[in-house]
Design a protein around this motif. Sequence first.
Motif, mmCIF file in Angstrom:
data_model
loop_
_atom_site.group_PDB
_atom_site.id
_atom_site.type_symbol
_atom_site.label_atom_id
_atom_site.label_comp_id
_atom_site.label_asym_id
_atom_site.label_seq_id
_atom_site.Cartn_x
_atom_site.Cartn_y
_atom_site.Cartn_z
ATOM 1 N N GLU A 11 5.633 -19.213 0.345
ATOM 2 C CA GLU A 11 6.626 -18.243 0.824
ATOM 3 C C GLU A 11 7.681 -17.955 -0.240
ATOM 4 O O GLU A 11 8.045 -16.793 -0.478
ATOM 5 N N LEU A 12 8.153 -19.002 -0.904
ATOM 6 C CA LEU A 12 9.176 -18.822 -1.931
ATOM 7 C C LEU A 12 8.623 -18.048 -3.126
ATOM 8 O O LEU A 12 9.297 -17.158 -3.677
ATOM 9 N N ILE A 13 7.404 -18.366 -3.528
ATOM 10 C CA ILE A 13 6.794 -17.661 -4.653
ATOM 11 C C ILE A 13 6.615 -16.184 -4.329
ATOM 12 O O ILE A 13 6.951 -15.300 -5.128
ATOM 13 N N LEU A 14 6.097 -15.910 -3.144
ATOM 14 C CA LEU A 14 5.849 -14.518 -2.773
ATOM 15 C C LEU A 14 7.148 -13.730 -2.619
ATOM 16 O O LEU A 14 7.176 -12.513 -2.852
ATOM 17 N N SER A 15 8.215 -14.429 -2.240
ATOM 18 C CA SER A 15 9.503 -13.737 -2.098
ATOM 19 C C SER A 15 10.033 -13.263 -3.452
ATOM 20 O O SER A 15 10.868 -12.358 -3.510
ATOM 21 N N LYS A 16 9.564 -13.863 -4.525
ATOM 22 C CA LYS A 16 9.996 -13.494 -5.872
ATOM 23 C C LYS A 16 8.924 -12.692 -6.617
ATOM 24 O O LYS A 16 9.040 -12.477 -7.834
ATOM 25 N N THR A 17 7.902 -12.267 -5.897
ATOM 26 C CA THR A 17 6.813 -11.504 -6.512
ATOM 27 C C THR A 17 6.806 -10.093 -5.953
ATOM 28 O O THR A 17 6.720 -9.906 -4.735
ATOM 29 N N SER A 18 6.907 -9.117 -6.818
ATOM 30 C CA SER A 18 6.885 -7.716 -6.404
ATOM 31 C C SER A 18 5.610 -7.057 -6.918
ATOM 32 O O SER A 18 5.225 -7.264 -8.077
ATOM 33 N N PRO A 19 4.940 -6.276 -6.076
ATOM 34 C CA PRO A 19 3.731 -5.581 -6.532
ATOM 35 C C PRO A 19 4.022 -4.662 -7.716
ATOM 36 O O PRO A 19 5.083 -4.042 -7.799
ATOM 37 N N ILE A 20 3.098 -4.582 -8.620
ATOM 38 C CA ILE A 20 3.231 -3.710 -9.787
ATOM 39 C C ILE A 20 3.246 -2.255 -9.329
ATOM 40 O O ILE A 20 2.422 -1.834 -8.514
ATOM 41 N N GLU A 21 4.184 -1.484 -9.855
ATOM 42 C CA GLU A 21 4.318 -0.070 -9.532
ATOM 43 C C GLU A 21 3.917 0.831 -10.696
ATOM 44 O O GLU A 21 3.573 1.996 -10.500
ATOM 45 N N GLU A 22 3.947 0.297 -11.898
ATOM 46 C CA GLU A 22 3.730 1.111 -13.097
ATOM 47 C C GLU A 22 2.282 1.595 -13.186
ATOM 48 O O GLU A 22 1.341 0.810 -13.060
ATOM 49 N N ILE A 23 2.113 2.890 -13.389
ATOM 50 C CA ILE A 23 0.786 3.501 -13.499
ATOM 51 C C ILE A 23 0.534 3.903 -14.946
ATOM 52 O O ILE A 23 1.413 4.440 -15.619
ATOM 53 N N GLN A 24 -0.667 3.634 -15.417
ATOM 54 C CA GLN A 24 -1.075 4.072 -16.745
ATOM 55 C C GLN A 24 -2.434 4.749 -16.634
ATOM 56 O O GLN A 24 -3.156 4.559 -15.654
ATOM 57 N N ARG A 25 -2.759 5.554 -17.613
ATOM 58 C CA ARG A 25 -4.056 6.253 -17.603
ATOM 59 C C ARG A 25 -4.951 5.618 -18.656
ATOM 60 O O ARG A 25 -4.583 5.517 -19.827
ATOM 61 N N LEU A 26 -6.129 5.166 -18.209
ATOM 62 C CA LEU A 26 -7.060 4.486 -19.098
ATOM 63 C C LEU A 26 -8.362 5.258 -19.223
ATOM 64 O O LEU A 26 -8.790 5.934 -18.274
ATOM 65 N N PRO A 27 -9.036 5.162 -20.377
ATOM 66 C CA PRO A 27 -10.401 5.686 -20.474
ATOM 67 C C PRO A 27 -11.293 4.964 -19.460
ATOM 68 O O PRO A 27 -11.075 3.785 -19.158
ATOM 69 N N LEU A 28 -12.281 5.657 -18.950
ATOM 70 C CA LEU A 28 -13.145 5.046 -17.937
ATOM 71 C C LEU A 28 -13.789 3.755 -18.432
ATOM 72 O O LEU A 28 -13.932 2.796 -17.665
ATOM 73 N N ASN A 29 -14.159 3.733 -19.713
ATOM 74 C CA ASN A 29 -14.837 2.527 -20.211
ATOM 75 C C ASN A 29 -13.896 1.347 -20.412
ATOM 76 O O ASN A 29 -14.331 0.267 -20.801
ATOM 77 N N LYS A 30 -12.597 1.544 -20.130
ATOM 78 C CA LYS A 30 -11.634 0.451 -20.213
ATOM 79 C C LYS A 30 -11.035 0.113 -18.841
ATOM 80 O O LYS A 30 -10.169 -0.755 -18.744
ATOM 81 N N ALA A 31 -11.489 0.795 -17.798
ATOM 82 C CA ALA A 31 -10.825 0.702 -16.497
ATOM 83 C C ALA A 31 -11.530 -0.195 -15.499
ATOM 84 O O ALA A 31 -11.072 -0.337 -14.361
ATOM 85 N N LEU A 32 -12.624 -0.831 -15.875
ATOM 86 C CA LEU A 32 -13.344 -1.707 -14.945
ATOM 87 C C LEU A 32 -12.433 -2.827 -14.457
ATOM 88 O O LEU A 32 -11.782 -3.512 -15.242
ATOM 89 N N GLY A 33 -12.380 -3.014 -13.137
ATOM 90 C CA GLY A 33 -11.589 -4.086 -12.558
ATOM 91 C C GLY A 33 -10.140 -3.750 -12.314
ATOM 92 O O GLY A 33 -9.409 -4.553 -11.735
ATOM 93 N N PHE A 34 -9.696 -2.574 -12.735
ATOM 94 C CA PHE A 34 -8.322 -2.161 -12.469
ATOM 95 C C PHE A 34 -8.211 -1.582 -11.064
ATOM 96 O O PHE A 34 -9.213 -1.318 -10.391
ATOM 97 N N ILE A 35 -6.968 -1.360 -10.632
ATOM 98 C CA ILE A 35 -6.687 -0.799 -9.316
ATOM 99 C C ILE A 35 -6.277 0.663 -9.481
ATOM 100 O O ILE A 35 -5.410 0.982 -10.306
ATOM 101 N N ALA A 36 -6.905 1.541 -8.696
ATOM 102 C CA ALA A 36 -6.576 2.964 -8.776
ATOM 103 C C ALA A 36 -5.105 3.177 -8.435
ATOM 104 O O ALA A 36 -4.614 2.708 -7.412
ATOM 105 N N GLY A 37 -4.410 3.909 -9.292
ATOM 106 C CA GLY A 37 -2.983 4.130 -9.098
ATOM 107 C C GLY A 37 -2.676 5.270 -8.140
ATOM 108 O O GLY A 37 -1.528 5.416 -7.695
#
Length: 406
Positions: A11-37
Amino acid sequence: MEWISLEKAQELILSKTSPIEEIQRLPLNKALGFIAGETIHAPMDNPPFDRSPLDGFALRSGDTPTASADKPVRLRITGVVYAGGVFERPLVPGEAVRIMTGAAMPLGADCMVPLEDVRTEAGELLVFRPVKAQENYVFRGEDIPKGEPLVQEGEWLGAVHLGLLASMGMDTVPVLRAPRIGLLCTGDELTPAGQPLAPGKIYSSNDTMLSARLEEFGFHARLLPAMADDAATVAARIAAEAGNLDMFITTGAVSVGDKDIMPEVFTLLGAEQLFWRVAFKPGSAVLCGVYRNTLLLCLSGNPFASFTSFELLARPALAKLARRRDLETRRILARLKDPFLKKSPTRRFIRAKLTEPENRDLPFVSLPEGHSSGQIRSLLGCNCFVDIPAQSTALNEGSEVEVVLF
């Protein structure tokens, strides 16, 4: 600072963890395993034209109503269309065009007949049955119409997602940036793999194991060289790295021995301490805090203890940070296939292997030999922890237990 429960630590760890908001654009061949922004919509119809699904002949259904096995209809073969090409003019009555799989249907043609259903003779096509309009005909946009959602915001991008986007002509994709994770092992006794081992030294393995585990999650860690147990030097290295990282994981020097320097490191940094020591074994010596908006998670130096506390504490934070629901902790009930005879006055997590049920109500978990916190060989082939409550006596074969999958 008092000992806290695993759940309170999470609970304490999660209270200090914020989801990433920053979006970047990657080439398709570098985007495997990333989360769609963001949600991505089809910019075009797919296929982008009416096409043939088979090798055969494109023709007009209106030319074939009288066709039969005894009296085939004869059509002039006036051209050929390969995939990637087009027939330059509209098809007129009495004509047929040889066409290949995936090729664009000629204007005027409203059906096609497979190669194996017809015969050619002296430049003519013999059709032995009536062919219906739109038979063997793939329409423009039949697979994916323009504007249809292809990938949802927050969706994990696998090979099929990326291939789908490429089929739409896209060469880049907006994604959430990857978590920035630092990893540092401390200990005077540590020697990097591949170097001669001096008396009293051991090879460093936590760095390799945990960085590889992060790679399995799809994250690339900034792996720092192992450092000796010197509080000022370690504090300086953390200070130099922390501002650029979301999470900084260390192993070693977190207990109460003369060389357990991490509490002093926190003091030198002026880090906010969330907790020190969690009520479970192995890996109870966990120090956690925040420094310059970076979560500091300092784990035990014992290999299995570090792996256990990583899975139980770092993994939930990484799931939230990276918006990865698949990394969230999963628990199920199972039955022990082997007894565990040791008493557990403190909550204990032991390595195990979950197997499919054999016509039983619950799956089985089998236990390897060797449960020392410094032993990792017996972790081979394991895929879960058995969560043994505090004050438990020996557990017998067939006992119902709760397991944490990893």
